[in-house]
Design a protein around this motif. Structure first.
Motif, PDB file in Angstrom:
ATOM      1  N   ALA A   1       0.816  -1.224   0.000  1.00  0.00           N
ATOM      2  CA  ALA A   1       0.000   0.000   0.000  1.00  0.00           C
ATOM      3  C   ALA A   1       0.853   1.279   0.000  1.00  0.00           C
ATOM      4  CB  ALA A   1      -0.943  -0.008   1.207  1.00  0.00           C
ATOM      5  N   TYR A   2       1.829   1.342   0.895  1.00  0.00           N
ATOM      6  CA  TYR A   2       2.675   2.533   0.977  1.00  0.00           C
ATOM      7  C   TYR A   2       3.446   2.718  -0.333  1.00  0.00           C
ATOM      8  CZ  TYR A   2       5.540   6.095   3.369  1.00  0.00           C
ATOM      9  OH  TYR A   2       6.137   7.263   3.760  1.00  0.00           O
TER      10      TYR A   2
ATOM     11  N   VAL B   1       1.384   4.180  -3.132  1.00  0.00           N
ATOM     12  CA  VAL B   1       1.206   5.637  -3.035  1.00  0.00           C
ATOM     13  C   VAL B   1       2.420   6.348  -3.638  1.00  0.00           C
ATOM     14  CG1 VAL B   1       0.998   7.582  -1.432  1.00  0.00           C
ATOM     15  CG2 VAL B   1      -0.314   5.495  -1.032  1.00  0.00           C
TER      16      VAL B   1
ATOM     17  N   CYS C   1       2.765   8.881  -6.952  1.00  0.00           N
ATOM     18  CA  CYS C   1       3.431  10.195  -6.979  1.00  0.00           C
ATOM     19  C   CYS C   1       4.375  10.271  -8.176  1.00  0.00           C
ATOM     20  CB  CYS C   1       4.232  10.429  -5.706  1.00  0.00           C
ATOM     21  SG  CYS C   1       3.219  10.643  -4.238  1.00  0.00           S
TER      22      CYS C   1
ATOM     23  N   GLY D   1       7.917   8.324  19.531  1.00  0.00           N
ATOM     24  CA  GLY D   1       6.552   7.817  19.407  1.00  0.00           C
ATOM     25  C   GLY D   1       5.596   8.770  18.718  1.00  0.00           C
ATOM     26  N   HIS D   2       6.115   9.729  17.933  1.00  0.00           N
ATOM     27  CA  HIS D   2       5.226  10.671  17.234  1.00  0.00           C
ATOM     28  C   HIS D   2       4.364   9.972  16.195  1.00  0.00           C
ATOM     29  CE1 HIS D   2       7.811  14.483  18.186  1.00  0.00           C
ATOM     30  NE2 HIS D   2       7.252  13.938  19.237  1.00  0.00           N
ATOM     31  N   TRP D   3       4.951   8.982  15.509  1.00  0.00           N
ATOM     32  CA  TRP D   3       4.165   8.231  14.531  1.00  0.00           C
ATOM     33  C   TRP D   3       4.648   6.781  14.446  1.00  0.00           C
ATOM     34  CZ3 TRP D   3       6.470  12.835  12.140  1.00  0.00           C
ATOM     35  CH2 TRP D   3       7.716  12.602  11.551  1.00  0.00           C
ATOM     36  N   THR D   4       3.734   5.937  13.977  1.00  0.00           N
ATOM     37  CA  THR D   4       4.065   4.527  13.765  1.00  0.00           C
ATOM     38  C   THR D   4       3.534   4.117  12.388  1.00  0.00           C
ATOM     39  OG1 THR D   4       2.024   3.985  14.927  1.00  0.00           O
ATOM     40  CG2 THR D   4       4.063   3.773  16.174  1.00  0.00           C
ATOM     41  N   PHE D   5       4.005   2.986  11.903  1.00  0.00           N
ATOM     42  CA  PHE D   5       3.604   2.523  10.575  1.00  0.00           C
ATOM     43  C   PHE D   5       2.871   1.193  10.711  1.00  0.00           C
ATOM     44  CE2 PHE D   5       7.452   5.025  10.409  1.00  0.00           C
ATOM     45  CZ  PHE D   5       7.138   5.992   9.467  1.00  0.00           C
ATOM     46  N   ASP D   6       1.788   1.053   9.936  1.00  0.00           N
ATOM     47  CA  ASP D   6       1.018  -0.181   9.968  1.00  0.00           C
ATOM     48  C   ASP D   6       1.816  -1.298   9.304  1.00  0.00           C
ATOM     49  OD1 ASP D   6      -0.747  -2.217   9.842  1.00  0.00           O
ATOM     50  OD2 ASP D   6      -2.262  -1.166   8.644  1.00  0.00           O
TER      51      ASP D   6
ATOM     52  N   GLN E   1       0.482  -2.767   6.063  1.00  0.00           N
ATOM     53  CA  GLN E   1       0.397  -1.983   4.821  1.00  0.00           C
ATOM     54  C   GLN E   1       1.756  -1.464   4.353  1.00  0.00           C
ATOM     55  OE1 GLN E   1      -3.349   0.387   4.228  1.00  0.00           O
ATOM     56  NE2 GLN E   1      -3.326   0.394   6.453  1.00  0.00           N
TER      57      GLN E   1
ATOM     58  N   PHE F   1      10.194   7.227   0.454  1.00  0.00           N
ATOM     59  CA  PHE F   1       9.426   8.471   0.459  1.00  0.00           C
ATOM     60  C   PHE F   1      10.365   9.666   0.319  1.00  0.00           C
ATOM     61  CE2 PHE F   1       7.606  12.091   2.775  1.00  0.00           C
ATOM     62  CZ  PHE F   1       6.311  12.154   2.297  1.00  0.00           C
ATOM     63  N   PHE F   2      11.514   9.598   1.016  1.00  0.00           N
ATOM     64  CA  PHE F   2      12.473  10.706   0.993  1.00  0.00           C
ATOM     65  C   PHE F   2      13.279  10.747  -0.299  1.00  0.00           C
ATOM     66  CE2 PHE F   2      12.211   9.929   5.723  1.00  0.00           C
ATOM     67  CZ  PHE F   2      11.297  10.950   5.921  1.00  0.00           C
TER      68      PHE F   2
ATOM     69  N   ILE G   1      -2.013   4.063   7.121  1.00  0.00           N
ATOM     70  CA  ILE G   1      -0.718   3.441   6.828  1.00  0.00           C
ATOM     71  C   ILE G   1       0.309   4.036   7.797  1.00  0.00           C
ATOM     72  CG2 ILE G   1       1.092   3.142   5.077  1.00  0.00           C
ATOM     73  CD1 ILE G   1      -1.183   3.372   2.940  1.00  0.00           C
TER      74      ILE G   1
ATOM     75  N   ILE H   1       0.323   6.219  11.354  1.00  0.00           N
ATOM     76  CA  ILE H   1      -0.572   6.535  12.474  1.00  0.00           C
ATOM     77  C   ILE H   1       0.137   7.501  13.421  1.00  0.00           C
ATOM     78  CG2 ILE H   1      -1.994   5.569  14.333  1.00  0.00           C
ATOM     79  CD1 ILE H   1      -1.078   2.835  12.451  1.00  0.00           C
ATOM     80  N   TYR H   2      -0.563   8.569  13.805  1.00  0.00           N
ATOM     81  CA  TYR H   2       0.053   9.600  14.651  1.00  0.00           C
ATOM     82  C   TYR H   2      -0.406   9.469  16.092  1.00  0.00           C
ATOM     83  CZ  TYR H   2       1.336  11.567  10.205  1.00  0.00           C
ATOM     84  OH  TYR H   2       1.867  11.729   8.958  1.00  0.00           O
TER      85      TYR H   2
ATOM     86  N   ALA I   1       1.110  13.964  20.322  1.00  0.00           N
ATOM     87  CA  ALA I   1       2.244  14.658  19.686  1.00  0.00           C
ATOM     88  C   ALA I   1       1.792  15.743  18.722  1.00  0.00           C
ATOM     89  CB  ALA I   1       3.126  13.650  18.943  1.00  0.00           C
TER      90      ALA I   1
END
Lengths: 110, 130
Positions: free
Chosen positions: A5-6, A9, A13, A57-62, A65, A82-83, B55, B57-58, B62
């Protein structure tokens, strides 16, 4: 399939921007050394930011996916790509606007 | 530090690089502000999918909680910082003489055709004025 999925995307792009190379001849991929040198510092800075954000812990990845391939620090390889993809698309778009508008950007075109 | 603070800091740092470190001054150029709205449309789209489909998650703690097309508003700042840094380095390398050529649009039959048609029309208008 959903593990892609990622990546899908990111592929979307690229598809949206890559046609600018042959159609408008933005000549970004033809200037690949300049492009690689541009990507280098951007990848370093934003991977470091990403690693800090993951650690905080600001964000996590599923994991369902994403590819599941994790780099040191828990950075999914999807996120590393992505970068690569987003800066390439940004330069393609920028050079396309320059090709059409012919406004100076300050790299020896004034 | 929250993502909100980090994102604001990222924007300030990117503007600092553009204005003072590399002195590309893109934030003062038409060509940058003509490009950015196009990029932001695609960013909202791709970011909307990444966050809308969860995909990425925040942590609610934060972020400030304002969302645009599913994505936290902080992502717009993150994206702006990344795009500005990218274009600043790209232009700086060109100024230093790294692969200035072939320039954007050089060799495009489509652009040549469009310009010829445009010149034709403005030429006709000019002769009609006289």
């Amino acid at each position: 399939m959903s593990h892609l999925a990622y990546l899908l995307v990111l592929a979307g792009c690229l598809v949206c921007a890559i046609w600018l190379e042959p159609v408008l001849r933005v000549n970004v991929l033809r200037r690949w050394r300049r492009l690689l040198l541009t990507l280098l510092p951007v990848i370093v800075v934003f991977v470091l930011w990403d690693l800090a954000a993951i650690a905080a812990g600001h964000w996590t990845f599923d994991p369902e996916q994403t590819t599941g391939i994790l780099l040191p620090g828990g950075l999914p390889v999807d996120e590393l790509l992505f970068f690569v993809v987003v800066p390439v698309c940004a330069v393609l778009g920028f050079e396309a606007v320059r090709a059409v508008l012919r406004r100076p950007a300050g790299d020896g075109d004034e | 530090m929250t993502y909100t603070a980090a994102a604001l800091l990222g924007v300030v740092a990117a503007i600092g690089v553009d204005l003072f470190l590399l002195r590309t001054r893109l934030v003062r150029r038409v060509v940058f502000w003509a490009t950015y709205p196009i990029i932001i449309v695609f960013q909202l789209l791709s970011n909307g999918i990444l966050t809308g489909r969860r995909i990425v998650i925040y942590d609610p703690a934060a972020i400030i909680g304002w969302r645009i097309a599913y994505a936290p508003v902080e992502d717009l700042l993150f994206g702006f910082a990344m795009v500005l840094l990218t274009l600043s380095v790209w232009v700086w390398l060109g100024r230093r003489g790294v692969q200035r050529e072939p320039r954007a649009g050089e060799g495009s039959a489509l652009l040549r055709f469009a310009r010829a048609r445009l010149d034709e029309r403005t030429g006709q208008r000019k002769s009609a004025d006289m």
